[in-house]
Design a protein around this motif. Structure first.
Motif, mmCIF file in Angstrom:
data_model
loop_
_atom_site.group_PDB
_atom_site.id
_atom_site.type_symbol
_atom_site.label_atom_id
_atom_site.label_comp_id
_atom_site.label_asym_id
_atom_site.label_seq_id
_atom_site.Cartn_x
_atom_site.Cartn_y
_atom_site.Cartn_z
ATOM 1 N N SER A 81 -13.078 22.453 -55.761
ATOM 2 C CA SER A 81 -12.747 22.613 -57.173
ATOM 3 C C SER A 81 -14.021 22.790 -57.975
ATOM 4 O O SER A 81 -15.037 22.154 -57.689
ATOM 5 N N ASP A 83 -13.845 22.220 -61.276
ATOM 6 C CA ASP A 83 -13.506 21.546 -62.528
ATOM 7 C C ASP A 83 -14.662 20.718 -63.081
ATOM 8 O O ASP A 83 -14.700 20.439 -64.274
ATOM 9 N N HIS A 113 -7.862 24.109 -59.243
ATOM 10 C CA HIS A 113 -7.973 23.155 -60.347
ATOM 11 C C HIS A 113 -7.277 21.844 -59.974
ATOM 12 O O HIS A 113 -6.130 21.845 -59.519
ATOM 13 N N ARG A 115 -7.558 19.183 -62.289
ATOM 14 C CA ARG A 115 -7.327 18.546 -63.592
ATOM 15 C C ARG A 115 -7.323 19.639 -64.655
ATOM 16 O O ARG A 115 -7.713 20.766 -64.386
ATOM 17 N N GLY A 116 -6.844 19.288 -65.843
ATOM 18 C CA GLY A 116 -6.813 20.257 -66.934
ATOM 19 C C GLY A 116 -5.527 21.049 -66.979
ATOM 20 O O GLY A 116 -4.588 20.785 -66.221
ATOM 21 N N THR A 119 -3.990 22.730 -63.668
ATOM 22 C CA THR A 119 -3.960 21.838 -62.516
ATOM 23 C C THR A 119 -2.914 22.274 -61.499
ATOM 24 O O THR A 119 -1.788 22.618 -61.855
#
Length: 176
Positions: A81, A83, A113, A115-116, A119
């Motif tokens: 990731s 992120d 992804h 998180r965010g 995701t």
């Protein structure tokens, strides 16, 4: 199939089901897809990773953990990731880096992804159902053979630590 039936039954009976999305596939770095439910009946350690992180040397421990327990059923799934802005620019670079630097042959997804707003559904459901969101790279989630979240671990927890290996050994059939 059984997980869906259990969720449907729980909803019909009005009980609360705590199920993480194990069915939505990840794109595999080797082509095709990987979904956690393809390993139903086996424990799966899911780890969000990055190639330019201070914890990147944990790749060695993840490979050793996989080598130690794979014949008994453990799967270690690496989820690269960006992120936290510490991943290489492309899947090809990630794959080459992991193979050359660490000899990795664990299953690995494409850059994903965790998180965010974008995701992956596994991580979104992990947040919703288990209250866990990766705070940094190399956070670990142990999924049990029945699809349950057994434990979550932060970045500092070494893959070969007693806290992880004890949980994994409890989920595996006896060594023959």
């Amino acid at each position: 199939m059984l997980r869906r039936l259990a969720l449907t039954l729980a909803l019909l009976l009005g009980t609360q089901a705590h199920a993480v999305d194990l069915e939505t596939p990840f794109d595999s770095i080797d082509g095709g897809t990987l979904s956690i439910d393809q390993w139903a009946g086996q424990p799966v350690l899911v780890v969000n990773t990055a190639s330019r992180c201070g914890y990147t040397p944990q790749y060695s421990g993840l490979q050793k953990l996989y080598d130690r327990y794979r014949d008994r059923g453990l799967v270690v799934l690496a989820v690269p990731s960006n992120d936290f802005r510490q991943e290489l620019a492309s899947e090809d670079e990630v794959k080459e880096f992991c193979e050359v630097q660490f000899g990795l042959d664990i299953p690995m997804t494409t850059i994903t992804h965790v998180r965010g707003p974008d995701t992956h559904p596994f991580y979104a459901s992990l947040r919703a159902e288990a209250g866990f969101t990766p705070r940094w790279n190399f956070n670990k989630v142990l999924i049990g053979p029945e699809g349950e979240v057994v434990e979550t671990y932060g970045s500092r927890t070494d893959p070969l630590s007693r806290s992880i290996t004890t949980q994994i050994e409890a989920l595996l059939p006896a060594d023959s």
